[in-house]
Design an enzyme around this catalytic site. Structure first.
Site, PDB file in Angstrom:
ATOM      1  N   ARG A   1     -13.321  -7.770  -1.825  1.00  0.00           N
ATOM      2  CA  ARG A   1     -12.658  -7.832  -0.518  1.00  0.00           C
ATOM      3  C   ARG A   1     -12.305  -6.426  -0.033  1.00  0.00           C
ATOM      4  O   ARG A   1     -11.871  -5.571  -0.789  1.00  0.00           O
ATOM      5  CB  ARG A   1     -11.408  -8.687  -0.638  1.00  0.00           C
ATOM      6  CG  ARG A   1     -10.507  -8.711   0.595  1.00  0.00           C
ATOM      7  CD  ARG A   1      -9.250  -7.903   0.352  1.00  0.00           C
ATOM      8  NE  ARG A   1      -8.317  -8.002   1.483  1.00  0.00           N
ATOM      9  CZ  ARG A   1      -7.232  -7.250   1.584  1.00  0.00           C
ATOM     10  NH1 ARG A   1      -6.934  -6.369   0.659  1.00  0.00           N
ATOM     11  NH2 ARG A   1      -6.452  -7.376   2.641  1.00  0.00           N
TER      12      ARG A   1
ATOM     13  N   ASP B   1      -7.705  -2.790   4.845  1.00  0.00           N
ATOM     14  CA  ASP B   1      -7.661  -1.919   6.016  1.00  0.00           C
ATOM     15  C   ASP B   1      -7.557  -0.444   5.659  1.00  0.00           C
ATOM     16  O   ASP B   1      -7.924   0.422   6.456  1.00  0.00           O
ATOM     17  CB  ASP B   1      -6.456  -2.288   6.895  1.00  0.00           C
ATOM     18  CG  ASP B   1      -5.140  -2.012   6.180  1.00  0.00           C
ATOM     19  OD1 ASP B   1      -4.454  -1.025   6.514  1.00  0.00           O
ATOM     20  OD2 ASP B   1      -4.800  -2.775   5.264  1.00  0.00           O
TER      21      ASP B   1
ATOM     22  N   THR C   1       0.839  -1.181   0.000  1.00  0.00           N
ATOM     23  CA  THR C   1       0.000   0.000   0.000  1.00  0.00           C
ATOM     24  C   THR C   1       0.883   1.243   0.000  1.00  0.00           C
ATOM     25  O   THR C   1       2.066   1.147   0.279  1.00  0.00           O
ATOM     26  CB  THR C   1      -0.849  -0.071   1.293  1.00  0.00           C
ATOM     27  OG1 THR C   1      -1.675  -1.217   1.209  1.00  0.00           O
ATOM     28  CG2 THR C   1      -1.692   1.146   1.519  1.00  0.00           C
TER      29      THR C   1
ATOM     30  N   ILE D   1      -0.948  -7.152   5.490  1.00  0.00           N
ATOM     31  CA  ILE D   1      -2.142  -7.977   5.367  1.00  0.00           C
ATOM     32  C   ILE D   1      -3.299  -7.276   6.073  1.00  0.00           C
ATOM     33  O   ILE D   1      -3.342  -7.180   7.301  1.00  0.00           O
ATOM     34  CB  ILE D   1      -1.909  -9.381   5.949  1.00  0.00           C
ATOM     35  CG1 ILE D   1      -0.774 -10.074   5.178  1.00  0.00           C
ATOM     36  CG2 ILE D   1      -3.188 -10.217   5.872  1.00  0.00           C
ATOM     37  CD1 ILE D   1      -0.419 -11.450   5.674  1.00  0.00           C
TER      38      ILE D   1
END
Length: 294
Positions: free
Chosen positions: A192, A195, A164, A215
């Site tokens: 999906r 975060d 990210t 993750i």
């Protein structure tokens, strides 16, 4: 809102948590590309920070990282299991205390811009096809973020996981802003949720700001960004708050990294995985001292 006029502006950005075992190429020139891209973005964004404040600096930095195909956000986002790029972004600053985010938006160049638009709406988090329609209705140009490299990786089922991108900034008025943007993990179930467009991955208050990478499910389970900021609000120094949070996550063998910044300009970065092949790509700058990794 408190102000800290004696505190110099500070900016820290990241380009994801890189697992070098899963990359297609990790030659020296690739490391240099990461270094040069991060250094250029953090310097340019710092000028924005000094002139028009933390929020604009974070928007500029994340947008620039989204535009760099090296990273997994915006242009160069990895593909979900159906071969589509769906992108997410989150944004918050201590001045408004208002979180906005976009989840699984498609066909836009800069997802962080959609998060910024949503900050002005009474409903500040949108997802999926209706988020894409929202962008279209506000005249955001159609854009295809899928690069030939990502398409090839998808066809070969070999995802180039660079994680990210994100930024945290402190301006001269004491405003702290955090923003994060991602293309996901690659090969995931369509739709999906990561975060990044949640306060587990992106959070800021008047005392600290955090942007996470790794993750997403584990970052959400651990409520990483809010956990760290809450600890600082409770009087724990940022370094200790980060160390404690990472230690707790290591017990559960979680895999993520983060950048953080507090109201004094203290920058703390860290990752749960201590092995050398996990690299947190980041850069920080205060107008004089530049730190870049790699």
């Amino acid at each position: 809102m408190q102000t800290y006029p004696e505190i110099a502006p500070k900016l820290v950005i990241h380009g994801g948590l890189l697992d070098t075992r899963k990359t297609l190429t990790q030659a020296r020139h690739t490391q240099e590309k990461f270094h040069d891209a991060l250094a250029a973005v953090v310097k340019e964004s710092f000028d924005i920070l000094c002139s028009v404040g933390a929020r604009n600096a974070v928007l500029y930095a994340v947008r620039a990282l989204e535009n760099e195909p090296l990273f997994n956000a915006g242009t160069g986002s990895v593909l979900q299991s159906d071969g589509q790029a769906r992108m997410s972004a989150g944004l918050i600053d201590s001045q408004t205390g208002h979180f906005s985010g976009v989840i699984n938006v498609q066909h836009v160049k800069n997802p962080i811009d959609i998060a910024q638009l949503l900050a002005k709406e009474p409903n500040s988090i949108l997802a999926g096809e209706l988020a894409t329609r929202y962008a279209q209705q506000r005249n955001i140009p159609y854009y295809n973020p899928i690069t030939s490299a990502r398409q090839q990786e998808y066809e070969q089922q070999s995802m180039h996981q660079t994680g990210t991108v994100g930024a945290v900034a402190l301006d001269s008025k004491g405003v702290i802003c955090a923003g994060t943007s991602t293309g996901g993990i690659g090969g995931e179930i369509p739709g999906r949720v990561s975060d990044s467009p949640t306060v587990a991955g992106t959070y800021a208050s008047s005392v600290a700001g955090v942007s996470c990478t790794g993750i997403g499910e584990q970052i959400i389970d651990h409520a990483v960004a809010t956990r760290i900021v809450t600890r600082v609000q409770d009087g724990i120094p940022l370094q200790i708050a980060v160390d404690k949070t990472l230690l707790e996550a290591r017990v559960r063998d979680y895999c993520f990294g983060l950048i953080s910044l507090d109201y004094t300009g203290k920058v703390v970065v860290g990752k749960t995985q201590e092995q050398e092949y996990y690299q947190l790509l980041y850069a920080s700058y205060d107008g004089q001292r530049l730190s870049v990794y790699p």
